[in-house]
Design a protein around this motif. Structure first.
Motif, PDB file in Angstrom:
ATOM      1  N   PRO A  21      -6.562  10.777   0.169  1.00  0.00           N
ATOM      2  CA  PRO A  21      -7.766  10.624  -0.665  1.00  0.00           C
ATOM      3  C   PRO A  21      -8.143   9.172  -0.874  1.00  0.00           C
ATOM      4  O   PRO A  21      -9.319   8.820  -0.782  1.00  0.00           O
ATOM      5  CB  PRO A  21      -7.363  11.263  -2.002  1.00  0.00           C
ATOM      6  CG  PRO A  21      -6.191  12.108  -1.707  1.00  0.00           C
ATOM      7  CD  PRO A  21      -5.503  11.524  -0.512  1.00  0.00           C
ATOM      8  N   LYS A  22      -7.151   8.314  -1.112  1.00  0.00           N
ATOM      9  CA  LYS A  22      -7.442   6.910  -1.332  1.00  0.00           C
ATOM     10  C   LYS A  22      -7.982   6.267  -0.050  1.00  0.00           C
ATOM     11  O   LYS A  22      -8.956   5.518  -0.072  1.00  0.00           O
ATOM     12  CB  LYS A  22      -6.163   6.188  -1.778  1.00  0.00           C
ATOM     13  CG  LYS A  22      -6.424   4.820  -2.323  1.00  0.00           C
ATOM     14  CD  LYS A  22      -5.153   4.250  -2.943  1.00  0.00           C
ATOM     15  CE  LYS A  22      -5.345   2.783  -3.264  1.00  0.00           C
ATOM     16  NZ  LYS A  22      -4.062   2.115  -3.470  1.00  0.00           N
ATOM     17  N   TYR A  23      -7.347   6.602   1.053  1.00  0.00           N
ATOM     18  CA  TYR A  23      -7.797   6.068   2.343  1.00  0.00           C
ATOM     19  C   TYR A  23      -9.242   6.488   2.615  1.00  0.00           C
ATOM     20  O   TYR A  23     -10.088   5.675   2.981  1.00  0.00           O
ATOM     21  CB  TYR A  23      -6.882   6.552   3.465  1.00  0.00           C
ATOM     22  CG  TYR A  23      -7.378   6.157   4.835  1.00  0.00           C
ATOM     23  CD1 TYR A  23      -7.140   4.878   5.328  1.00  0.00           C
ATOM     24  CD2 TYR A  23      -8.108   7.049   5.613  1.00  0.00           C
ATOM     25  CE1 TYR A  23      -7.624   4.503   6.575  1.00  0.00           C
ATOM     26  CE2 TYR A  23      -8.596   6.681   6.849  1.00  0.00           C
ATOM     27  CZ  TYR A  23      -8.350   5.402   7.334  1.00  0.00           C
ATOM     28  OH  TYR A  23      -8.837   5.038   8.557  1.00  0.00           O
ATOM     29  N   THR A  24      -9.536   7.777   2.418  1.00  0.00           N
ATOM     30  CA  THR A  24     -10.875   8.295   2.679  1.00  0.00           C
ATOM     31  C   THR A  24     -11.906   7.596   1.802  1.00  0.00           C
ATOM     32  O   THR A  24     -12.995   7.249   2.253  1.00  0.00           O
ATOM     33  CB  THR A  24     -10.932   9.820   2.416  1.00  0.00           C
ATOM     34  OG1 THR A  24      -9.877  10.413   3.154  1.00  0.00           O
ATOM     35  CG2 THR A  24     -12.245  10.415   2.846  1.00  0.00           C
ATOM     36  N   GLN A  25     -11.523   7.355   0.538  1.00  0.00           N
ATOM     37  CA  GLN A  25     -12.442   6.675  -0.373  1.00  0.00           C
ATOM     38  C   GLN A  25     -12.726   5.249   0.114  1.00  0.00           C
ATOM     39  O   GLN A  25     -13.883   4.824   0.183  1.00  0.00           O
ATOM     40  CB  GLN A  25     -11.827   6.652  -1.775  1.00  0.00           C
ATOM     41  CG  GLN A  25     -12.754   6.045  -2.819  1.00  0.00           C
ATOM     42  CD  GLN A  25     -11.976   5.513  -4.010  1.00  0.00           C
ATOM     43  OE1 GLN A  25     -10.959   6.088  -4.397  1.00  0.00           O
ATOM     44  NE2 GLN A  25     -12.429   4.402  -4.559  1.00  0.00           N
ATOM     45  N   TYR A  26     -11.663   4.529   0.439  1.00  0.00           N
ATOM     46  CA  TYR A  26     -11.842   3.161   0.942  1.00  0.00           C
ATOM     47  C   TYR A  26     -12.713   3.159   2.197  1.00  0.00           C
ATOM     48  O   TYR A  26     -13.605   2.346   2.366  1.00  0.00           O
ATOM     49  CB  TYR A  26     -10.482   2.545   1.298  1.00  0.00           C
ATOM     50  CG  TYR A  26      -9.773   1.835   0.174  1.00  0.00           C
ATOM     51  CD1 TYR A  26      -9.598   2.442  -1.065  1.00  0.00           C
ATOM     52  CD2 TYR A  26      -9.246   0.562   0.355  1.00  0.00           C
ATOM     53  CE1 TYR A  26      -8.928   1.793  -2.083  1.00  0.00           C
ATOM     54  CE2 TYR A  26      -8.570  -0.092  -0.660  1.00  0.00           C
ATOM     55  CZ  TYR A  26      -8.405   0.527  -1.873  1.00  0.00           C
ATOM     56  OH  TYR A  26      -7.745  -0.115  -2.866  1.00  0.00           O
ATOM     57  N   TYR A  27     -12.388   4.093   3.077  1.00  0.00           N
ATOM     58  CA  TYR A  27     -13.066   4.130   4.371  1.00  0.00           C
ATOM     59  C   TYR A  27     -14.560   4.408   4.199  1.00  0.00           C
ATOM     60  O   TYR A  27     -15.404   3.728   4.776  1.00  0.00           O
ATOM     61  CB  TYR A  27     -12.405   5.187   5.257  1.00  0.00           C
ATOM     62  CG  TYR A  27     -12.906   5.162   6.677  1.00  0.00           C
ATOM     63  CD1 TYR A  27     -12.304   4.341   7.624  1.00  0.00           C
ATOM     64  CD2 TYR A  27     -13.984   5.944   7.066  1.00  0.00           C
ATOM     65  CE1 TYR A  27     -12.764   4.301   8.932  1.00  0.00           C
ATOM     66  CE2 TYR A  27     -14.462   5.913   8.360  1.00  0.00           C
ATOM     67  CZ  TYR A  27     -13.849   5.092   9.290  1.00  0.00           C
ATOM     68  OH  TYR A  27     -14.318   5.049  10.572  1.00  0.00           O
ATOM     69  N   ASP A 100     -12.934  -7.899  -4.905  1.00  0.00           N
ATOM     70  CA  ASP A 100     -11.708  -7.760  -4.105  1.00  0.00           C
ATOM     71  C   ASP A 100     -11.626  -6.347  -3.510  1.00  0.00           C
ATOM     72  O   ASP A 100     -11.273  -6.164  -2.343  1.00  0.00           O
ATOM     73  CB  ASP A 100     -10.453  -7.997  -4.961  1.00  0.00           C
ATOM     74  CG  ASP A 100     -10.317  -9.449  -5.398  1.00  0.00           C
ATOM     75  OD1 ASP A 100     -11.165 -10.285  -5.012  1.00  0.00           O
ATOM     76  OD2 ASP A 100      -9.355  -9.744  -6.133  1.00  0.00           O
ATOM     77  N   LEU A 101     -11.940  -5.350  -4.338  1.00  0.00           N
ATOM     78  CA  LEU A 101     -11.871  -3.966  -3.872  1.00  0.00           C
ATOM     79  C   LEU A 101     -12.851  -3.730  -2.720  1.00  0.00           C
ATOM     80  O   LEU A 101     -12.502  -3.103  -1.718  1.00  0.00           O
ATOM     81  CB  LEU A 101     -12.181  -2.997  -5.028  1.00  0.00           C
ATOM     82  CG  LEU A 101     -12.243  -1.515  -4.646  1.00  0.00           C
ATOM     83  CD1 LEU A 101     -10.893  -1.023  -4.112  1.00  0.00           C
ATOM     84  CD2 LEU A 101     -12.673  -0.665  -5.843  1.00  0.00           C
ATOM     85  N   GLU A 102     -14.056  -4.264  -2.849  1.00  0.00           N
ATOM     86  CA  GLU A 102     -15.047  -4.047  -1.792  1.00  0.00           C
ATOM     87  C   GLU A 102     -14.652  -4.746  -0.487  1.00  0.00           C
ATOM     88  O   GLU A 102     -14.874  -4.216   0.599  1.00  0.00           O
ATOM     89  CB  GLU A 102     -16.435  -4.508  -2.269  1.00  0.00           C
ATOM     90  CG  GLU A 102     -17.006  -3.552  -3.312  1.00  0.00           C
ATOM     91  CD  GLU A 102     -18.257  -4.078  -4.009  1.00  0.00           C
ATOM     92  OE1 GLU A 102     -19.110  -3.258  -4.374  1.00  0.00           O
ATOM     93  OE2 GLU A 102     -18.378  -5.315  -4.198  1.00  0.00           O
ATOM     94  N   ASP A 122      -4.528  -3.015   1.373  1.00  0.00           N
ATOM     95  CA  ASP A 122      -4.161  -2.965  -0.038  1.00  0.00           C
ATOM     96  C   ASP A 122      -4.969  -3.963  -0.872  1.00  0.00           C
ATOM     97  O   ASP A 122      -5.030  -5.151  -0.553  1.00  0.00           O
ATOM     98  CB  ASP A 122      -2.670  -3.274  -0.156  1.00  0.00           C
ATOM     99  CG  ASP A 122      -2.215  -3.196  -1.594  1.00  0.00           C
ATOM    100  OD1 ASP A 122      -2.085  -2.065  -2.091  1.00  0.00           O
ATOM    101  OD2 ASP A 122      -2.027  -4.256  -2.216  1.00  0.00           O
ATOM    102  N   VAL A 123      -5.578  -3.469  -1.948  1.00  0.00           N
ATOM    103  CA  VAL A 123      -6.480  -4.320  -2.728  1.00  0.00           C
ATOM    104  C   VAL A 123      -5.746  -5.505  -3.359  1.00  0.00           C
ATOM    105  O   VAL A 123      -6.295  -6.600  -3.470  1.00  0.00           O
ATOM    106  CB  VAL A 123      -7.252  -3.497  -3.791  1.00  0.00           C
ATOM    107  CG1 VAL A 123      -6.303  -2.864  -4.795  1.00  0.00           C
ATOM    108  CG2 VAL A 123      -8.283  -4.359  -4.497  1.00  0.00           C
ATOM    109  N   GLY A 127      -6.661  -9.324  -2.620  1.00  0.00           N
ATOM    110  CA  GLY A 127      -6.987 -10.225  -3.727  1.00  0.00           C
ATOM    111  C   GLY A 127      -6.178 -11.517  -3.663  1.00  0.00           C
ATOM    112  O   GLY A 127      -6.711 -12.611  -3.871  1.00  0.00           O
ATOM    113  N   GLU A 128      -4.873 -11.380  -3.360  1.00  0.00           N
ATOM    114  CA  GLU A 128      -4.011 -12.577  -3.239  1.00  0.00           C
ATOM    115  C   GLU A 128      -4.531 -13.493  -2.138  1.00  0.00           C
ATOM    116  O   GLU A 128      -4.598 -14.705  -2.284  1.00  0.00           O
ATOM    117  CB  GLU A 128      -2.570 -12.164  -2.891  1.00  0.00           C
ATOM    118  CG  GLU A 128      -1.831 -11.471  -4.016  1.00  0.00           C
ATOM    119  CD  GLU A 128      -1.723 -12.358  -5.236  1.00  0.00           C
ATOM    120  OE1 GLU A 128      -1.349 -13.529  -5.088  1.00  0.00           O
ATOM    121  OE2 GLU A 128      -2.051 -11.871  -6.347  1.00  0.00           O
ATOM    122  N   GLN A 129      -4.860 -12.890  -1.009  1.00  0.00           N
ATOM    123  CA  GLN A 129      -5.356 -13.693   0.106  1.00  0.00           C
ATOM    124  C   GLN A 129      -6.685 -14.363  -0.246  1.00  0.00           C
ATOM    125  O   GLN A 129      -6.891 -15.532   0.062  1.00  0.00           O
ATOM    126  CB  GLN A 129      -5.497 -12.838   1.371  1.00  0.00           C
ATOM    127  CG  GLN A 129      -6.154 -13.541   2.543  1.00  0.00           C
ATOM    128  CD  GLN A 129      -5.472 -14.854   2.925  1.00  0.00           C
ATOM    129  OE1 GLN A 129      -4.279 -15.056   2.707  1.00  0.00           O
ATOM    130  NE2 GLN A 129      -6.250 -15.791   3.472  1.00  0.00           N
TER     131      GLN A 129
END
Ligand code: HEC
Length: 135
Positions: A21-27, A100-102, A122-123, A127-129
């Motif tokens: 679900p998380k992958y699909t949302q990000y994608y 960062d999330l986007e 990974d968000v 973000g760190e990068q």
């Protein structure tokens, strides 16, 4: 040997389902952001355009410079760069308003659509990068 495979298969399937679900949302979010902010130049299919806009499909640059790719999404880039043996040298404007999330979502989309298969980006790591990018 056969016994071991019996155990590995369900375990692999289980972990794939948990992440889905998380992958699909990000994608999906990443795809919309890509269409809005990137496809004008890099094209929906990621082919780029002639010697002006470099391709993302199977781009060796994306594999060799994953950290820098996150930076250029937000901050843009200028100066010569080589993708799959061809040199490009046009400035790319970044999209500074991306969170960062986007940025993680766009990265998840481009890496898993255009032949790189890196899974979810990974968000937190993104973000760190992004903090390390030169502005
Ligand atoms: C106005 C056109 C334009 C837009 C919009 C644009 N790019 Fe680019 N992109 C370029 C150019 C030109 C370069 C080469 C930059 C250089 O020579 O320094 C580039 C380089 C890249 C690279 C590294 C080279 C490669 O092909 O692997 C990636 C990855 C990339 N862009 C992804 C994106 C993403 C993701 C977006 C949307 C957030 C985006 N670009 C928006 C024009 C654009």
């Amino acid at each position: 040997m056969a016994n071991r495979l019996y155990w590995l298969l369900p375990l692999a399937l289980l972990s794939a389902c948990q992440n889905e679900p998380k992958y699909t949302q990000y994608y999906n979010e990443g795809q919309q952001l890509y269409e809005k902010h990137c496809s004008n130049c890099h094209q929906s299919e990621g082919t780029g355009l002639g010697l002006v806009y470099p391709p993302l499909v199977n781009a060796d640059y994306m594999d060799a410079h994953a950290d820098e790719v996150l930076c250029l999404i937000r901050y843009g880039r200028k100066g010569p760069l080589t993708v799959n043996g061809k040199e490009y040298n046009q400035p790319m404007p970044g999209v500074p308003l991306l969170t960062d999330l986007e940025v993680a979502e766009v990265a998840t989309y481009i890496y898993n659509t255009f032949g790189h298969e890196r899974g979810i980006q990974d968000v937190k790591e993104v973000g760190e990068q992004l903090k390390r990018c030169e502005k």
